[in-house]
Design a protein around this motif. Structure first.
Motif, PDB file in Angstrom:
ATOM      1  N   GLU A   4       0.832  -1.203   0.000  1.00 25.53           N
ATOM      2  CA  GLU A   4       0.000   0.000   0.000  1.00 25.53           C
ATOM      3  C   GLU A   4       0.866   1.252   0.000  1.00 25.53           C
ATOM      4  O   GLU A   4       0.573   2.227  -0.696  1.00 25.53           O
ATOM      5  N   ASP A   5       1.948   1.247   0.765  1.00 19.13           N
ATOM      6  CA  ASP A   5       2.858   2.388   0.780  1.00 19.13           C
ATOM      7  C   ASP A   5       3.538   2.559  -0.572  1.00 19.13           C
ATOM      8  O   ASP A   5       3.725   3.680  -1.049  1.00 19.13           O
ATOM      9  N   LEU A   6       3.906   1.448  -1.182  1.00 19.33           N
ATOM     10  CA  LEU A   6       4.538   1.498  -2.500  1.00 19.33           C
ATOM     11  C   LEU A   6       3.572   2.043  -3.543  1.00 19.33           C
ATOM     12  O   LEU A   6       3.943   2.914  -4.346  1.00 19.33           O
ATOM     13  N   LEU A   7       2.331   1.556  -3.515  1.00 14.97           N
ATOM     14  CA  LEU A   7       1.325   2.064  -4.457  1.00 14.97           C
ATOM     15  C   LEU A   7       1.034   3.536  -4.208  1.00 14.97           C
ATOM     16  O   LEU A   7       0.870   4.328  -5.146  1.00 14.97           O
ATOM     17  N   SER A   8       1.000   3.932  -2.958  1.00 15.41           N
ATOM     18  CA  SER A   8       0.782   5.337  -2.612  1.00 15.41           C
ATOM     19  C   SER A   8       1.932   6.204  -3.127  1.00 15.41           C
ATOM     20  O   SER A   8       1.724   7.292  -3.665  1.00 15.41           O
ATOM     21  N   SER A   9       3.154   5.717  -2.989  1.00 14.71           N
ATOM     22  CA  SER A   9       4.320   6.457  -3.487  1.00 14.71           C
ATOM     23  C   SER A   9       4.284   6.582  -5.004  1.00 14.71           C
ATOM     24  O   SER A   9       4.593   7.638  -5.568  1.00 14.71           O
ATOM     25  N   ILE A  10       3.905   5.498  -5.683  1.00 17.25           N
ATOM     26  CA  ILE A  10       3.816   5.528  -7.146  1.00 17.25           C
ATOM     27  C   ILE A  10       2.726   6.498  -7.584  1.00 17.25           C
ATOM     28  O   ILE A  10       2.906   7.265  -8.533  1.00 17.25           O
ATOM     29  N   ALA A  14       3.279   9.800  -9.806  1.00 15.67           N
ATOM     30  CA  ALA A  14       2.525  10.041 -11.040  1.00 15.67           C
ATOM     31  C   ALA A  14       1.783  11.370 -10.963  1.00 15.67           C
ATOM     32  O   ALA A  14       1.733  12.125 -11.949  1.00 15.67           O
ATOM     33  N   ALA A  15       1.213  11.677  -9.805  1.00 13.60           N
ATOM     34  CA  ALA A  15       0.503  12.953  -9.635  1.00 13.60           C
ATOM     35  C   ALA A  15       1.466  14.123  -9.766  1.00 13.60           C
ATOM     36  O   ALA A  15       1.152  15.140 -10.391  1.00 13.60           O
ATOM     37  N   THR A  16       2.657  13.977  -9.184  1.00 16.99           N
ATOM     38  CA  THR A  16       3.663  15.029  -9.296  1.00 16.99           C
ATOM     39  C   THR A  16       4.110  15.205 -10.748  1.00 16.99           C
ATOM     40  O   THR A  16       4.253  16.327 -11.238  1.00 16.99           O
ATOM     41  N   GLY A  17       4.332  14.102 -11.433  1.00 21.02           N
ATOM     42  CA  GLY A  17       4.714  14.174 -12.852  1.00 21.02           C
ATOM     43  C   GLY A  17       3.634  14.822 -13.696  1.00 21.02           C
ATOM     44  O   GLY A  17       3.926  15.652 -14.562  1.00 21.02           O
ATOM     45  N   ALA A  18       2.395  14.471 -13.435  1.00 18.54           N
ATOM     46  CA  ALA A  18       1.286  15.083 -14.186  1.00 18.54           C
ATOM     47  C   ALA A  18       1.182  16.567 -13.878  1.00 18.54           C
ATOM     48  O   ALA A  18       0.920  17.384 -14.773  1.00 18.54           O
ATOM     49  N   SER A  19       1.404  16.936 -12.630  1.00 18.20           N
ATOM     50  CA  SER A  19       1.362  18.349 -12.247  1.00 18.20           C
ATOM     51  C   SER A  19       2.475  19.134 -12.935  1.00 18.20           C
ATOM     52  O   SER A  19       2.257  20.242 -13.426  1.00 18.20           O
TER      53      SER A  19
END
Length: 122
Positions: A4-10, A14-19
């Motif tokens: 869950e932590d790994l998925l949250s980090s990914i 991805a959100a940061t990259g999209a931003s």
């Protein structure tokens, strides 16, 4: 570290990259709008200036030719023609030189993207 932590980090990555991509595209859009507005206003001014300068040169040429009608009208026409051609060639050379030395389009956006790539690669 759990999945869950790994998925949250990914997801955060991805959100940061999209931003980042969205911000850069908005910057690029603003650059295009600014360049387009400047180009259109500059083009309108150039066309108006050329029209009035051309009309003024035609009137000046007529004045000189009519003034020298009795004595040396062919000399006056020859000198005016050679002067206009010389000025036109000089202006064409200056235009070509300025086109070669123009800054790259979207230079600020490209620099920001390069900084982003450097920060992400570290």
């Amino acid at each position: 570290m759990s999945q869950e932590d790994l998925l949250s980090s990914i997801k955060n990555l991805a959100a940061t990259g999209a931003s980042i991509a969205q911000t850069r595209l908005e910057l690029l859009s603003v650059d295009v709008q600014i360049v387009r507005a400047k180009f259109i206003s500059l083009l309108v001014m150039i066309v108006c200036a050329l029209f009035f300068l051309f009309f003024g040169l035609v009137m000046l040429s007529l004045l000189i030719v009519i003034y020298s009608w009795e004595s040396d009208r062919m000399l006056a026409l020859g000198l005016l023609t050679s002067g206009f051609i010389t000025i036109g060639l000089i202006l064409a050379i200056l235009i070509m030189r300025s086109l070669r030395t123009m800054p790259k389009l979207f230079e600020a956006s490209i620099a920001e993207l390069a900084k982003d790539r450097e920060e992400l690669s570290c």
